[in-house]
Scaffold this motif. Sequence first.
Motif, short mmCIF file in Angstrom:
data_model
loop_
_atom_site.label_atom_id
_atom_site.label_comp_id
_atom_site.label_asym_id
_atom_site.label_seq_id
_atom_site.Cartn_x
_atom_site.Cartn_y
_atom_site.Cartn_z
N SER A 58 0.82 -1.20 0.00
CA SER A 58 0.00 0.00 0.00
C SER A 58 0.86 1.27 0.00
CB SER A 58 -0.91 -0.01 1.23
OG SER A 58 -1.66 1.17 1.30
N ILE A 59 1.92 1.27 0.78
CA ILE A 59 2.83 2.42 0.83
C ILE A 59 3.50 2.62 -0.53
CG2 ILE A 59 5.02 3.24 1.80
CD1 ILE A 59 4.08 1.97 4.46
N MET A 60 3.93 1.53 -1.16
CA MET A 60 4.58 1.64 -2.46
C MET A 60 3.61 2.15 -3.53
SD MET A 60 7.67 1.05 -1.90
CE MET A 60 8.24 1.07 -3.58
N THR A 61 2.37 1.69 -3.47
CA THR A 61 1.36 2.16 -4.42
C THR A 61 1.13 3.66 -4.26
OG1 THR A 61 0.28 -0.01 -4.43
CG2 THR A 61 -1.04 1.87 -5.16
N ARG A 62 1.02 4.13 -3.02
CA ARG A 62 0.84 5.56 -2.77
C ARG A 62 2.03 6.37 -3.24
NH1 ARG A 62 -4.35 6.98 -2.06
NH2 ARG A 62 -5.36 5.37 -0.85
N ALA A 63 3.23 5.84 -3.06
CA ALA A 63 4.44 6.54 -3.50
C ALA A 63 4.47 6.65 -5.03
CB ALA A 63 5.69 5.82 -2.99
N GLU A 64 4.07 5.58 -5.71
CA GLU A 64 4.02 5.62 -7.18
C GLU A 64 2.98 6.62 -7.66
OE1 GLU A 64 3.32 1.62 -8.41
OE2 GLU A 64 5.26 0.92 -7.66
N LEU A 65 1.84 6.68 -6.97
CA LEU A 65 0.79 7.63 -7.33
C LEU A 65 1.27 9.06 -7.12
CD1 LEU A 65 -2.11 8.09 -8.24
CD2 LEU A 65 -2.82 7.80 -5.87
N ALA A 66 1.96 9.31 -6.03
CA ALA A 66 2.50 10.65 -5.77
C ALA A 66 3.50 11.04 -6.85
CB ALA A 66 3.14 10.70 -4.39
N LYS A 67 4.34 10.11 -7.27
CA LYS A 67 5.32 10.37 -8.33
C LYS A 67 4.60 10.70 -9.64
CE LYS A 67 9.13 8.30 -10.87
NZ LYS A 67 9.93 7.08 -11.06
N SER A 68 3.56 9.93 -9.97
CA SER A 68 2.80 10.19 -11.20
C SER A 68 2.16 11.56 -11.17
CB SER A 68 1.72 9.12 -11.37
OG SER A 68 2.28 7.86 -11.57
N ARG A 69 1.65 11.95 -10.01
CA ARG A 69 1.04 13.28 -9.90
C ARG A 69 2.06 14.39 -10.07
NH1 ARG A 69 -2.97 11.73 -4.91
NH2 ARG A 69 -4.68 11.01 -6.20
N ARG A 70 3.26 14.20 -9.53
CA ARG A 70 4.32 15.20 -9.73
C ARG A 70 4.69 15.30 -11.21
NH1 ARG A 70 6.48 12.70 -5.19
NH2 ARG A 70 8.00 11.61 -6.48
N GLN A 71 4.76 14.17 -11.89
CA GLN A 71 5.09 14.18 -13.31
C GLN A 71 3.99 14.84 -14.12
OE1 GLN A 71 5.73 9.98 -13.85
NE2 GLN A 71 7.94 10.16 -13.53
N LEU A 72 2.74 14.61 -13.74
CA LEU A 72 1.61 15.24 -14.41
C LEU A 72 1.71 16.75 -14.32
CD1 LEU A 72 -1.13 14.83 -15.85
CD2 LEU A 72 -2.17 14.82 -13.58
N ALA A 73 2.12 17.25 -13.17
CA ALA A 73 2.24 18.70 -12.97
C ALA A 73 3.32 19.31 -13.87
CB ALA A 73 2.55 19.01 -11.51
N GLU A 74 4.28 18.52 -14.30
CA GLU A 74 5.38 19.02 -15.11
C GLU A 74 5.09 19.00 -16.61
OE1 GLU A 74 8.72 16.65 -13.97
OE2 GLU A 74 8.74 17.44 -11.93
N LEU A 75 3.99 18.38 -17.03
CA LEU A 75 3.67 18.30 -18.45
C LEU A 75 3.28 19.67 -18.99
CD1 LEU A 75 1.55 15.02 -18.65
CD2 LEU A 75 3.99 15.32 -19.17
N ASP A 76 3.65 19.93 -20.24
CA ASP A 76 3.25 21.20 -20.85
C ASP A 76 1.82 21.07 -21.40
OD1 ASP A 76 3.43 19.83 -23.26
OD2 ASP A 76 5.29 20.78 -23.88
N ASP A 77 1.25 22.20 -21.84
CA ASP A 77 -0.15 22.23 -22.26
C ASP A 77 -0.42 21.31 -23.46
OD1 ASP A 77 -0.94 23.95 -20.28
OD2 ASP A 77 -0.52 25.75 -21.47
N ARG A 78 0.54 21.20 -24.36
CA ARG A 78 0.36 20.34 -25.53
C ARG A 78 0.22 18.88 -25.12
NH1 ARG A 78 3.60 17.08 -28.29
NH2 ARG A 78 5.39 17.76 -27.10
N LEU A 79 1.07 18.43 -24.21
CA LEU A 79 1.00 17.05 -23.74
C LEU A 79 -0.27 16.79 -22.93
CD1 LEU A 79 4.73 16.43 -22.79
CD2 LEU A 79 3.47 15.50 -24.73
N LEU A 80 -0.68 17.78 -22.16
CA LEU A 80 -1.92 17.64 -21.41
C LEU A 80 -3.12 17.51 -22.35
CD1 LEU A 80 -1.38 20.17 -18.49
CD2 LEU A 80 -1.46 17.68 -18.33
N ARG A 81 -3.13 18.29 -23.43
CA ARG A 81 -4.20 18.16 -24.42
C ARG A 81 -4.20 16.78 -25.04
NH1 ARG A 81 -2.69 23.28 -26.03
NH2 ARG A 81 -1.51 22.42 -27.76
N ASP A 82 -3.01 16.23 -25.29
CA ASP A 82 -2.90 14.89 -25.88
C ASP A 82 -3.56 13.82 -25.01
OD1 ASP A 82 -1.57 15.82 -28.09
OD2 ASP A 82 0.42 15.13 -27.45
N ILE A 83 -3.53 14.00 -23.70
CA ILE A 83 -4.15 13.01 -22.81
C ILE A 83 -5.53 13.46 -22.34
CG2 ILE A 83 -1.96 12.00 -22.06
CD1 ILE A 83 -2.21 13.58 -19.46
N GLY A 84 -6.03 14.57 -22.90
CA GLY A 84 -7.39 15.00 -22.62
C GLY A 84 -7.58 15.76 -21.33
#
Length: 79
Positions: free
Chosen positions: A37-63
């Motif tokens: 459970s801790i590892m899953t939460r850590a991976e989710l937190a990492k994904s959220r940080r990466q999402l915040a770093e995406l530019d507008d073009r990449l965000l549009r690509d994923i909707g």
Amino acid sequence: MSTLSSARDFARAEASSFTFGRAVALLAGVVVVGFDSIMTRAELAKSRRQLAELDDRLLRDIGLDRATARFEANKNYWS
């Protein structure tokens, strides 16, 4: 079947008493599930940080738009 379920089944096996070995197996299952459970939460937190770093073009690509990405990125560790 999860590790915790397997440990519980083992602990409930057809025996007349709850032995030390079964207690250790159950505890080990709980530890494994907790660590997972801790590892899953850590991976989710990492994904959220990466999402915040995406530019507008990449965000549009994923909707997604910037506001949605920012909202998701700002969620707490346990959310």
